[in-house]
Design a protein around this motif. Structure first.
Motif, PDB file in Angstrom:
ATOM      1  N   ASN A 315     -23.721 -53.531  -5.326  1.00 31.34           N
ATOM      2  CA  ASN A 315     -22.789 -54.635  -5.099  1.00 31.34           C
ATOM      3  C   ASN A 315     -21.341 -54.167  -5.208  1.00 31.34           C
ATOM      4  O   ASN A 315     -20.480 -54.589  -4.420  1.00 31.34           O
ATOM      5  CB  ASN A 315     -23.050 -55.753  -6.104  1.00 31.34           C
ATOM      6  CG  ASN A 315     -22.140 -56.939  -5.879  1.00 31.34           C
ATOM      7  OD1 ASN A 315     -22.174 -57.584  -4.849  1.00 31.34           O
ATOM      8  ND2 ASN A 315     -21.279 -57.227  -6.857  1.00 31.34           N
ATOM      9  N   VAL A 316     -21.061 -53.284  -6.154  1.00 29.09           N
ATOM     10  CA  VAL A 316     -19.699 -52.758  -6.319  1.00 29.09           C
ATOM     11  C   VAL A 316     -19.276 -51.972  -5.078  1.00 29.09           C
ATOM     12  O   VAL A 316     -18.157 -52.119  -4.572  1.00 29.09           O
ATOM     13  CB  VAL A 316     -19.609 -51.871  -7.585  1.00 29.09           C
ATOM     14  CG1 VAL A 316     -18.300 -51.092  -7.586  1.00 29.09           C
ATOM     15  CG2 VAL A 316     -19.701 -52.721  -8.834  1.00 29.09           C
ATOM     16  N   LEU A 317     -20.190 -51.137  -4.558  1.00 24.16           N
ATOM     17  CA  LEU A 317     -19.876 -50.343  -3.370  1.00 24.16           C
ATOM     18  C   LEU A 317     -19.652 -51.242  -2.148  1.00 24.16           C
ATOM     19  O   LEU A 317     -18.683 -51.061  -1.407  1.00 24.16           O
ATOM     20  CB  LEU A 317     -21.015 -49.361  -3.074  1.00 24.16           C
ATOM     21  CG  LEU A 317     -21.149 -48.153  -3.998  1.00 24.16           C
ATOM     22  CD1 LEU A 317     -22.387 -47.346  -3.621  1.00 24.16           C
ATOM     23  CD2 LEU A 317     -19.904 -47.274  -3.919  1.00 24.16           C
ATOM     24  N   GLY A 318     -20.559 -52.194  -1.943  1.00 23.54           N
ATOM     25  CA  GLY A 318     -20.496 -53.035  -0.753  1.00 23.54           C
ATOM     26  C   GLY A 318     -19.455 -54.125  -0.818  1.00 23.54           C
ATOM     27  O   GLY A 318     -19.044 -54.647   0.227  1.00 23.54           O
ATOM     28  N   ASN A 319     -19.028 -54.465  -2.007  1.00 20.78           N
ATOM     29  CA  ASN A 319     -18.063 -55.552  -2.145  1.00 20.78           C
ATOM     30  C   ASN A 319     -16.701 -55.043  -2.604  1.00 20.78           C
ATOM     31  O   ASN A 319     -15.732 -55.048  -1.847  1.00 20.78           O
ATOM     32  CB  ASN A 319     -18.600 -56.602  -3.128  1.00 20.78           C
ATOM     33  CG  ASN A 319     -17.785 -57.875  -3.100  1.00 20.78           C
ATOM     34  OD1 ASN A 319     -17.483 -58.413  -2.049  1.00 20.78           O
ATOM     35  ND2 ASN A 319     -17.409 -58.365  -4.271  1.00 20.78           N
ATOM     36  N   ASP A 320     -16.621 -54.534  -3.825  1.00 25.33           N
ATOM     37  CA  ASP A 320     -15.330 -54.154  -4.407  1.00 25.33           C
ATOM     38  C   ASP A 320     -14.714 -52.910  -3.752  1.00 25.33           C
ATOM     39  O   ASP A 320     -13.558 -52.927  -3.325  1.00 25.33           O
ATOM     40  CB  ASP A 320     -15.478 -53.931  -5.913  1.00 25.33           C
ATOM     41  CG  ASP A 320     -15.932 -55.183  -6.634  1.00 25.33           C
ATOM     42  OD1 ASP A 320     -15.593 -56.276  -6.168  1.00 25.33           O
ATOM     43  OD2 ASP A 320     -16.633 -55.075  -7.658  1.00 25.33           O
TER      44      ASP A 320
END
Length: 374
Positions: A315-320
């Protein structure tokens, strides 16, 4: 190899590059925090970063370049490099946000409908633009932004289009204008759908489908899905709630960006590519970074399935992280924008408005047909 390193070293190791990196990163961070505020959430971090970039070009001119042509060229080159390279990296990382398993199971019905929605909307918007006299470059950028996923679609498709060096500035200005159009349009329609859709007597799944299928930016679809969401009502109706359906449908449209970018690359080469004066062969600007987008989507989906504990990391890679690179690219675009060129946006704005109304009507019809109330 030595020549390659020297060439890129001269472009990267400059004071102007350091300045633009700091400014665009700051714009992105501010945009990410500002997007959490109720009044700005519907705009999204990327659009806010673009707006900040458009504003900070004035103090950069006043305090740094000050009419110095060498510095002006350095700033323009640095901003152009960040806009180009960080965009591609950001879109590749955005693939981690796509859960292919979810799309091919829960969202199985949404995928073919996304093909229909994207195809119809892009063709209608492009046709209206051309009928109104809008040039092909602006027309295809606005069409894809309206039909697929807003700013990311504009930038992704733009990466598929190869123009001559003398038209690069025009292309950048068209990108900003197209992004501004779909940002304004998406904001207007998100607010309208939150207020009006409940009056149609649709189920939660139908409302979510319309929001995800018709709104432009991911931020618009998420905001509208949350605004329409009623989990208790969805349970009573025995359907997926509006927020979940909006996300699934919107991500189904995002996936179409890969195929549209490839089709546009081939189409542009055949219809509008500028043949070199010496009669040399044209090269299709194939969007290789889109293959990276698919690869990260596959890797992210596999990680979630095999190692669920990695969900936070994915989620961090794909979002933030993706948002940081995309935000810096957007801010860099804003720094280079020519405000005089924005006047070209009136006709494509009207075309996008007409197409957006048609798009909402189409999505309501598809929702009633394929997601009937139980």
């Amino acid at each position: 190899m030595k020549a390659f390193c020297e060439k890129w070293g001269k472009r990267i190791a400059t004071k102007e590059m350091l300045l633009i990196v700091v400014v665009t990163l700051a714009a992105t961070i501010i945009g990410m925090f500002a997007a959490r505020l109720p009044g700005l959430k519907i705009l999204g971090a990327l659009i806010i970063a673009l707006l900040i970039g458009m504003v900070v070009q004035f103090p950069i001119r006043a305090w740094y370049t000050k009419g110095d042509t060498a510095r002006q060229a350095g700033v323009k080159d640095a901003a152009g490099l960040i806009a180009n390279k960080f965009l591609r990296l950001g879109i590749i990382l955005l693939g981690f946000k796509l859960n292919l398993q979810l799309l091919f199971t829960t969202g199985a019905k949404c995928l073919p409908l996304a093909v229909v929605i994207v195809s119809v909307t892009v063709l209608i918007t492009y046709g209206i633009c051309r009928w109104m006299g809008v040039d092909p470059l602006m027309a295809i950028l606005v069409s894809c932004g309206t039909g697929i996923c807003g700013a990311a679609a504009v930038m992704g498709v733009s990466g598929s289009i190869k123009v001559s060096p003398k038209r690069e500035e025009e292309k950048e200005n068209d990108e900003v204008t197209a992004i501004a159009i779909v940002a304004i349009m998406g904001t207007i329609f998100a607010l309208l759908e939150i207020a009006v859709l409940p009056l149609f007597g649709l189920t939660q799944a139908q409302e979510g489908f319309v929001a995800g299928g018709s709104l432009h930016e991911i931020a618009h679809a998420v905001a509208a899905g949350e605004g329409l969401n009623n989990e208790r009502l969805a349970a009573q109706q025995g359907v997926v709630d509006a927020a979940t359906m909006a996300n699934i449908m919107k991500l189904s449209r995002v996936l179409m960006l890969v195929f549209v970018a490839i089709i546009v690359a081939i189409w542009w080469d055949k219809k509008h590519s500028e043949v070199p004066a010496d009669g040399g062969k044209r090269k299709v600007a194939f969007p290789w970074f889109m293959l990276g987008f698919i690869a990260t989507a596959a890797v992210g989906t596999l990680m979630l399935k095999v190692w669920p504990v990695t969900a936070g990391f994915v989620n961090v890679l794909g979002n933030d992280v993706a948002k940081i690179f995309l935000g810096m690219a957007m801010a860099a675009l804003g720094i280079n924008v020519n405000f005089k060129a924005l006047k070209k946006g009136v006709k494509p704005f009207v075309a996008s408005l007409i197409a957006s109304v048609i798009l909402v009507a189409l999505c309501i019809g598809l929702a009633l047909l394929f997601f009937p109330a139980k």
